[in-house]
Write a protein that holds these residues in place. Structure first.
Motif, mmCIF file in Angstrom:
data_model
loop_
_atom_site.group_PDB
_atom_site.id
_atom_site.type_symbol
_atom_site.label_atom_id
_atom_site.label_comp_id
_atom_site.label_asym_id
_atom_site.label_seq_id
_atom_site.Cartn_x
_atom_site.Cartn_y
_atom_site.Cartn_z
ATOM 1 N N UNK A 38 0.812 -1.214 0.000
ATOM 2 C CA UNK A 38 0.000 0.000 0.000
ATOM 3 C C UNK A 38 0.847 1.267 0.000
ATOM 4 N N UNK A 39 1.874 1.312 0.849
ATOM 5 C CA UNK A 39 2.693 2.528 0.954
ATOM 6 C C UNK A 39 3.507 2.802 -0.297
ATOM 7 N N UNK A 40 3.658 1.826 -1.178
ATOM 8 C CA UNK A 40 4.458 1.989 -2.401
ATOM 9 C C UNK A 40 3.584 2.057 -3.656
ATOM 10 N N UNK A 41 2.264 2.036 -3.480
ATOM 11 C CA UNK A 41 1.316 2.021 -4.588
ATOM 12 C C UNK A 41 1.542 3.161 -5.578
ATOM 13 N N UNK A 42 1.873 4.338 -5.089
ATOM 14 C CA UNK A 42 2.046 5.501 -5.971
ATOM 15 C C UNK A 42 3.248 5.353 -6.902
ATOM 16 N N UNK A 43 4.171 4.438 -6.596
ATOM 17 C CA UNK A 43 5.349 4.230 -7.430
ATOM 18 C C UNK A 43 5.053 3.388 -8.663
ATOM 19 N N UNK A 44 3.916 2.697 -8.689
ATOM 20 C CA UNK A 44 3.536 1.902 -9.858
ATOM 21 C C UNK A 44 3.007 2.854 -10.933
ATOM 22 N N UNK A 45 3.641 2.861 -12.091
ATOM 23 C CA UNK A 45 3.227 3.799 -13.146
ATOM 24 C C UNK A 45 2.562 3.120 -14.329
ATOM 25 N N UNK A 46 2.899 1.881 -14.612
ATOM 26 C CA UNK A 46 2.384 1.130 -15.743
ATOM 27 C C UNK A 46 2.805 1.771 -17.064
ATOM 28 N N UNK A 47 2.630 1.020 -18.137
ATOM 29 C CA UNK A 47 3.062 1.469 -19.451
ATOM 30 C C UNK A 47 2.348 2.752 -19.897
ATOM 31 N N UNK A 48 1.101 2.935 -19.453
ATOM 32 C CA UNK A 48 0.347 4.128 -19.854
ATOM 33 C C UNK A 48 0.714 5.361 -19.036
ATOM 34 N N UNK A 49 1.554 5.193 -18.007
ATOM 35 C CA UNK A 49 2.007 6.317 -17.197
ATOM 36 C C UNK A 49 0.997 6.834 -16.191
#
Length: 104
Positions: A38-49
């Motif tokens: 949960x605390x690292x969720x914002x770091x996931x960007x995915x290919x679409x950004x």
């Protein structure tokens, strides 16, 4: 990944080299630990950004849309789960979460 109550995000497995057989995807059994990310969720960007966008209480619904992972997303997930990287090499240790310091 799965959503838990309170919009918590948990990594519940990494499936290596999945293949489509008949009418379903299949892979070897997961061998990494389940971990709260949960605390690292914002770091996931995915290919679409775009990362994961959701309204409070709707994280589970937001996870239903498939997304392509970037190499950084894959490395982050592997690091958080303690999984080896490609070729069996140890995954890079994930960066420590940022600490918010408030002025008093």
């Amino acid at each position: 990944m799965t959503a838990r109550p309170g919009d918590s995000l948990w990594l519940i497995g990494i499936l290596e080299q999945p293949v489509f057989v008949g009418d379903r995807w299949t892979a070897s059994a997961n061998s990494v630990k389940i971990v709260d990310v949960t605390e690292r969720m914002e770091e996931l960007t995915f290919e679409n950004g775009n990362g994961i966008k959701f309204s409070p209480g709707s994280l589970g619904m937001a996870l239903q849309a498939p997304r392509r992972l970037t190499d950084d997303d894959t490395a982050l997930r592997r690091g958080l789960a303690g999984a080896p990287g490609p070729g069996g090499k140890a995954a890079a240790k994930p960066a420590a979460p940022a600490v918010n310091k408030r002025k008093r």
